[in-house]
Each structure stands twice: as C-alpha cells, then as structure tokens.
Scaffold this motif. Sequence first.
Motif, short mmCIF file in Angstrom:
data_model
loop_
_atom_site.label_atom_id
_atom_site.label_comp_id
_atom_site.label_asym_id
_atom_site.label_seq_id
_atom_site.Cartn_x
_atom_site.Cartn_y
_atom_site.Cartn_z
N GLN A 70 0.81 -1.21 0.00
CA GLN A 70 0.00 0.00 0.00
C GLN A 70 0.85 1.27 0.00
O GLN A 70 0.37 2.35 -0.39
CB GLN A 70 -0.95 0.01 1.21
N LYS A 73 1.60 3.13 -3.88
CA LYS A 73 0.63 3.70 -4.80
C LYS A 73 1.21 4.97 -5.41
O LYS A 73 2.01 5.68 -4.80
CB LYS A 73 -0.68 3.99 -4.08
N THR A 74 0.78 5.26 -6.63
CA THR A 74 1.36 6.40 -7.36
C THR A 74 1.28 7.69 -6.57
O THR A 74 2.22 8.50 -6.58
CB THR A 74 0.65 6.56 -8.71
N GLN A 128 -1.32 1.76 -21.28
CA GLN A 128 -2.41 0.87 -20.92
C GLN A 128 -3.21 0.44 -22.16
O GLN A 128 -3.64 -0.71 -22.25
CB GLN A 128 -3.33 1.54 -19.91
N ARG A 148 4.95 -9.44 -10.02
CA ARG A 148 3.87 -9.19 -9.07
C ARG A 148 3.63 -10.37 -8.12
O ARG A 148 2.96 -10.19 -7.11
CB ARG A 148 2.57 -8.87 -9.84
N SER A 205 0.75 -1.08 -8.78
CA SER A 205 0.34 -0.39 -10.00
C SER A 205 -1.07 -0.80 -10.44
O SER A 205 -1.42 -1.98 -10.42
CB SER A 205 1.32 -0.71 -11.13
N PRO A 206 -1.89 0.17 -10.86
CA PRO A 206 -3.23 -0.15 -11.35
C PRO A 206 -3.25 -0.66 -12.80
O PRO A 206 -4.33 -0.98 -13.31
CB PRO A 206 -3.97 1.18 -11.25
N LYS A 208 -3.50 -2.79 -15.98
CA LYS A 208 -4.16 -4.07 -16.23
C LYS A 208 -3.45 -4.78 -17.37
O LYS A 208 -3.23 -4.20 -18.43
CB LYS A 208 -5.64 -3.85 -16.56
#
Length: 286
Positions: A70, A73-74, A128, A148, A205-206, A208
């Motif tokens: 946590q 995060k960016t 993305q 990951r 990282s968000p 996908k």
Amino acid sequence: MWTETVELNGEAFFLRHWGERDAPRLLMLHGFPEYSGAWADLAPLLAQRFHCIAPDQRGYGRSWRPTGVQHYKTAHLVADMVALIGEEPVTLLGHDWGASVAYALSIGRPDLVDKLVILNGVHPAPFQRELARGGAQTDASQYIHFLRREGSEDLLAADDFARLMGLFSAHMDVSWLRGETLGGYKAAWRDAAGLRGMMNWYRASPLKLGASGEAIEGLQFDSARLQVRCPHLLVWGTGDTALLPETTQGLEEYAPDLTRVEIAGADHWLHHQRPEAVARAILDWL
C-alpha cells in the motif's frame, strides 16, 4: 558529485547531486531495477547547465523501503517528489518507472514542472491501451506477472541476482553493466528484503495486463484529465524490446507541446549506452 540524506514527509531519502548548487534544478528519476547511481554517465554531461538531483526513490537503494504494498501507490510516489521539489518548479527527467512518476507529477502538479524530459518511458494512457490490445506490447510485458507474484524478490535475489540480471539484459545491450558499475547495482539491491520495495511498485500499479495474446475490453481514457501541458521532450532508444514504439503512438493527444528525438544504436538503457547523444538531445532542445 556529492550525496546527502534528507527527510521527505517524515522518511529518509538518499540523494546524489551533480553541478553547481545555484544552477537551475534538474530532477532525475530512475526506473527499475536501477537507483540514483544510474545517472552517473549522463548527469555530469548535464551538470554544465543544471544542478542535477537524483534520489533513490521509495523502495530503492538507501532510501526508505517500507514493506507493505500500500505504500507504493502512485500518489505516495508523487508525494515524495513534491516534498523534494518544494515550491519552485524544476525541469523533470524520468526513465522507465521514473517516467511514470514524472508523468503523474507533470499531470497532477503542473505548477512544479517547467519542462518534462522522458527517456524510454511511457505515458499511462497509451501504455495501458497497448497492454490491453493483446498484441506485441502485451507479450513483451508478460514479465510483470512474475514480478507481481509474492516471493518474486526471493527468486530474483538467488544465485547472486542471476534472474534479475537476466531481466536487465533480455535482448538488450548491457555491456556497460560490469566492474564498479555492476558492484554499485548489487550494493543497491542488497538482498531479497531489499528487492521487495522494487517489486511493490509493480504490485501496487493499477495497470491491467492479461495473458499473452489476451485483450482487455472496455477501458476508457479521459485525455482532458491526463494532459502534460508543459514543453515535453521524448528521447527514444530505437532498439528497446521492453517498451515498444507503439506505446508512444498518439502521445501528442496528451502532450501537445511534444518533441521527439530517436537515438539509433541504443535500447532501453540509452542513458548508459549513448549518454553523449542523450545529453546533446536534451541540451539542444532546451
């Protein structure tokens, strides 16, 4: 070159400096799996004009290395650099993951960035988009799934960082990574516990990413919210096999004041392979 440790938002961060203290500031953000020493070839060439400031970013080198995902995060990564910059804007340079922080900072805090220079790094929206297509960039980025995974740092650190070295050199020229340079990298990596923060950038990282060849439907991008409004230079080593050229297609939609410079004979590690050409591109543009 001189070094110091400073406190940013209550935590310790290690910095390297090149150039005169009263010169215009150039903030240099490294990527994976590098550290502030990655700029040792390029920064002296830019120090004729700038006070070059290079932090070990959160989770790297001698800076703060929280273990929890946590913390990566960016918003936290950007907040570190906002604290480092202070109130006066800087020229900002980023490579790889450092480019991601540089783009986020330029988009979210345009008051702190006069000019943006990116070396083989990607704006989040075009990147993305390509990851979601299930094409060549999706295939090239499959290593992200491995990074990951819980425990990936243990596998990367084993046998004197053998697998991490393999990631570094995959289909690219790392002839520069030897001797004292290699020793500096291994000292920065330290051990599996030291690598965990680096892996957490990927875990937090968000972005996908599907399996090889798998497309992801339904992603939308608000270009108005993702604008880089300052002058922007993209310097690209054309032999990059980790980030493919299509990841920069359409970048002008997000960065209308964009200049592109390509460097043949270089790949993802262009700042090590062709530092003189990279410095010339930056200084000529400025």
